[in-house]
Design an enzyme around this catalytic site. Structure first.
Site, PDB file in Angstrom:
ATOM      1  N   ASP A 154       0.856  -1.186   0.000  1.00 39.75           N
ATOM      2  CA  ASP A 154       0.000   0.000   0.000  1.00 39.75           C
ATOM      3  C   ASP A 154       0.893   1.236   0.000  1.00 39.75           C
ATOM      4  O   ASP A 154       1.759   1.383   0.871  1.00 39.75           O
ATOM      5  CB  ASP A 154      -0.889   0.020   1.239  1.00 39.75           C
ATOM      6  CG  ASP A 154      -1.870  -1.154   1.283  1.00 39.75           C
ATOM      7  OD1 ASP A 154      -1.949  -1.891   0.279  1.00 39.75           O
ATOM      8  OD2 ASP A 154      -2.531  -1.324   2.314  1.00 39.75           O
TER       9      ASP A 154
ATOM     10  N   ASP B 198     -15.640  -3.419   0.203  1.00 36.22           N
ATOM     11  CA  ASP B 198     -15.143  -3.153   1.545  1.00 36.22           C
ATOM     12  C   ASP B 198     -16.348  -2.993   2.458  1.00 36.22           C
ATOM     13  O   ASP B 198     -17.211  -2.141   2.200  1.00 36.22           O
ATOM     14  CB  ASP B 198     -14.301  -1.873   1.561  1.00 36.22           C
ATOM     15  CG  ASP B 198     -13.170  -1.910   0.544  1.00 36.22           C
ATOM     16  OD1 ASP B 198     -12.679  -3.017   0.262  1.00 36.22           O
ATOM     17  OD2 ASP B 198     -12.779  -0.846   0.048  1.00 36.22           O
TER      18      ASP B 198
END
Length: 244
Positions: A13, A133
């Site tokens: 990330d 998500d």
């Protein structure tokens, strides 16, 4: 698009050009882990068959911001790469797929304009991974800051019908906490669609990885637990291979 066998996929990330891990996706909670290319190379050398790249600035701001780091990783590695964060249009996705990304991850774009999933898939079959998500059982978007009212299972079925090659399911309730996984939501998703479900969120130890495999996931994305040295990539992959 399918994973030939269960994979443990390291997360890279990127925020402000550095590898970070956030707690529950919240800015200001990040731990920093250095240069993205060095991290990517390290995971490939450790046996990764796929890398999970996220442009966090792109996820929060709605436009890609770490293209240089992504390009350098593509040039430096030869494994599969799946990339998300700030990919909002067919043109964005097409450019990345032609650049060498194997799978584009669509979250907010898939929720706001579901037809882009079909449009991209028509030209690049199996290349779209839709990111669902979930927070408190609801799909959230815009860097996990906005609720949608969507049920993850119903959403997964819709995107599979539109041509999505896989579903990436992140449980925001446990993401980044290293407190363990919740297998129920993963099992429900995996049972509801024919495309691979990739699980993310909450992995603290090798047992969590095995539990997600047993819940029906085709792969698991691991970030903080690997960076903090809770276990090695090889240990996790060996555990699922030996019990497979």
């Amino acid at each position: 698009m399918a994973f030939d066998s269960f994979e443990v996929v390291p997360a890279v990330d990127v925020q402000d050009g550095e590898v970070v891990q956030l707690v529950q996706g919240e800015r200001g909670t990040e731990r920093r882990y250095g240069d993205p290319v060095e991290a990517a190379r390290r995971w490939v050398e450790a046996g990764a068959r796929t890398l999970h790249l996220v442009d966090l600035d792109g996820a929060f701001d709605g436009e890609r911001a770490n293209a240089d780091a992504v390009g350098r990783i593509l040039d430096a590695t030869s494994v599969d790469v799946q990339l998300g964060g700030g990919i909002r249009t067919v043109a964005d996705a097409t450019e990345l797929l032609e650049r060498g990304v194997d799978r584009v991850i669509l979250g907010t774009a898939a929720v706001e304009t579901p037809e882009v999933v079909g449009e991209i898939s028509a030209h690049h079959p199996g290349s779209v991974m839709v990111s669902l998500d979930a927070k408190d059982g609801e799909v959230v978007v815009e860097g996990w800051t906005e609720g949608t009212g969507l049920d993850p299972v119903e959403a997964a079925q819709r995107y599979a019908d539109l041509g999505a090659g896989a579903i990436l399911f992140t449980n925001v309730d446990v993401e980044g906490r290293q407190t363990g996984v919740e297998t129920g939501p993963v099992r429900r998703l995996a049972d509801s669609v024919d495309v691979p479900v990739v699980a993310s969120g909450g992995v603290a130890d090798v047992e969590d990885v095995v539990e997600l495999r047993d819940a029906g996931a085709a792969a698991v994305v691991v970030g903080t637990a690997l960076y903090e040295g809770n276990f090695t990539l090889a240990e996790a992959q060996a555990a699922v291979d030996s019990e497979g």
